[in-house]
Design an enzyme around this catalytic site. Structure first.
Site, PDB file in Angstrom:
ATOM      1  N   GLU A   1     -28.054 -10.634   3.690  1.00  0.00           N
ATOM      2  CA  GLU A   1     -27.960 -10.849   2.246  1.00  0.00           C
ATOM      3  C   GLU A   1     -26.605 -11.472   1.899  1.00  0.00           C
ATOM      4  O   GLU A   1     -25.580 -11.091   2.442  1.00  0.00           O
ATOM      5  CB  GLU A   1     -28.109  -9.498   1.542  1.00  0.00           C
ATOM      6  CG  GLU A   1     -27.928  -9.537   0.036  1.00  0.00           C
ATOM      7  CD  GLU A   1     -27.941  -8.152  -0.585  1.00  0.00           C
ATOM      8  OE1 GLU A   1     -28.276  -8.050  -1.780  1.00  0.00           O
ATOM      9  OE2 GLU A   1     -27.609  -7.161   0.120  1.00  0.00           O
TER      10      GLU A   1
ATOM     11  N   LYS B   1     -34.150 -11.394  -5.831  1.00  0.00           N
ATOM     12  CA  LYS B   1     -34.121  -9.951  -5.612  1.00  0.00           C
ATOM     13  C   LYS B   1     -34.621  -9.209  -6.853  1.00  0.00           C
ATOM     14  O   LYS B   1     -34.111  -9.400  -7.955  1.00  0.00           O
ATOM     15  CB  LYS B   1     -32.695  -9.520  -5.270  1.00  0.00           C
ATOM     16  CG  LYS B   1     -32.551  -8.065  -4.857  1.00  0.00           C
ATOM     17  CD  LYS B   1     -31.105  -7.800  -4.467  1.00  0.00           C
ATOM     18  CE  LYS B   1     -30.875  -6.372  -4.008  1.00  0.00           C
ATOM     19  NZ  LYS B   1     -29.439  -6.158  -3.671  1.00  0.00           N
TER      20      LYS B   1
ATOM     21  N   CYS C   1     -32.422  -6.149   0.683  1.00  0.00           N
ATOM     22  CA  CYS C   1     -31.621  -4.923   0.640  1.00  0.00           C
ATOM     23  C   CYS C   1     -32.247  -3.769  -0.172  1.00  0.00           C
ATOM     24  O   CYS C   1     -33.132  -3.079   0.322  1.00  0.00           O
ATOM     25  CB  CYS C   1     -30.217  -5.260   0.128  1.00  0.00           C
ATOM     26  SG  CYS C   1     -28.963  -4.027   0.609  1.00  0.00           S
TER      27      CYS C   1
END
Length: 259
Positions: free
Chosen positions: A43, A109, A143
């Site tokens: 990331e 995300k 994540c």
């Protein structure tokens, strides 16, 4: 589906230094000695997990994406990782799925890490991405998304491989290990998690533990505490066999995700 050759880079990320990170990754990737189908980076691989979006964000198609295209073309494979993007006056933690011909897909995300004030800086995405590579259906995520099994749920099923790229700190690494295993078993898919190593600019230590887990929960690869470039093969028959012998997905609950 053919067997898929995957290369993961568990890297040290130089804090908010795009040029140094791209140079380091370029140097490390030069050690790839065999043909690979997919390279996965952590990331925010070009900056580290920074909230300085106003200073670091790039528009689509700028330096880091050009580097991604050049690298994907050089190795004749897909290259993926997330970077800080500015678009329409908003900032995104955006995953880029870069193909060797220069075409790409994006995923923003969805779950922003409020404890780190990510939600105050970036705009969340509202759509999952499923891509195809050598017959595999692949769902790449970022994540904190790992903690939300509904968002990652493999209904129908839609994917054979789940990817999690991360900046996941050592102090919660037990959660990382447990959740990656759980996502693999419950979704009957391979899960590959690619984390960073070392201290970031906030002196938070990351121990890596990048890993690959097969659909039965067996650990194929795991590495901690140091940079590591590793290439391995994931087996198409393993996915088919697991779903044939243990047809759990057909009994899954049906639901809608509201975003």
């Amino acid at each position: 589906m053919e067997n898929l050759k995957v290369t993961t880079f568990q890297g040290y990320l130089y804090w908010e230094n795009v040029d140094k990170n791209l140079q380091n990754i370029t140097t490390r990737l030069a050690n790839i000695r065999e043909k690979t189908n997919l390279i996965i980076l952590p990331e925010m691989f070009s900056t580290g997990f920074s909230m300085e979006a106003e200073k670091l964000a790039e528009p689509m198609g700028s330096k880091t994406m050009k580097w991604m295209y050049k690298t994907a073309k050089e190795y004749n494979c897909v290259l993926t990782g997330s970077i800080i993007i500015k678009e329409n006056e908003k900032y995104y933690n955006r995953l880029i799925w870069m193909r060797p011909d220069g075409t790409y897909e994006c995923y923003d995300k969805r779950h922003l890490f409020a404890m780190g004030k990510e939600d105050l800086t970036y705009t969340p995405g509202n759509k999952r991405l499923i891509v195809e590579l050598n017959g595999w259906h692949i769902c790449p995520m970022i994540c904190y998304d790992l903690r939300f099994p509904v968002w990652l749920r493999n209904a129908d099923p839609e994917y054979d491989l789940l990817i999690i790229m991360a900046n996941w700190p050592e102090k919660r690494i037990a959660h990382w290990r447990s959740l990656i295993n759980a996502r693999a078993i419950e979704n009957q898919a391979y899960v590959i998690g690619v984390n960073r190593v070392g201290h970031d600019g906030n002196e938070i230590y990351h121990s890596g533990e990048s890993s690959c887990v097969d659909p039965m929960g067996n650990i194929i690869y795991n590495k901690r505490d140091e940079e590591d470039l590793y290439t391995f093969t994931i087996n198409a028959e393993e996915v088919k066999k697991t779903r044939r012998i243990l047809p759990f997905l057909k009994d899954a609950d049906k639901f809608k995700i509201i975003v």
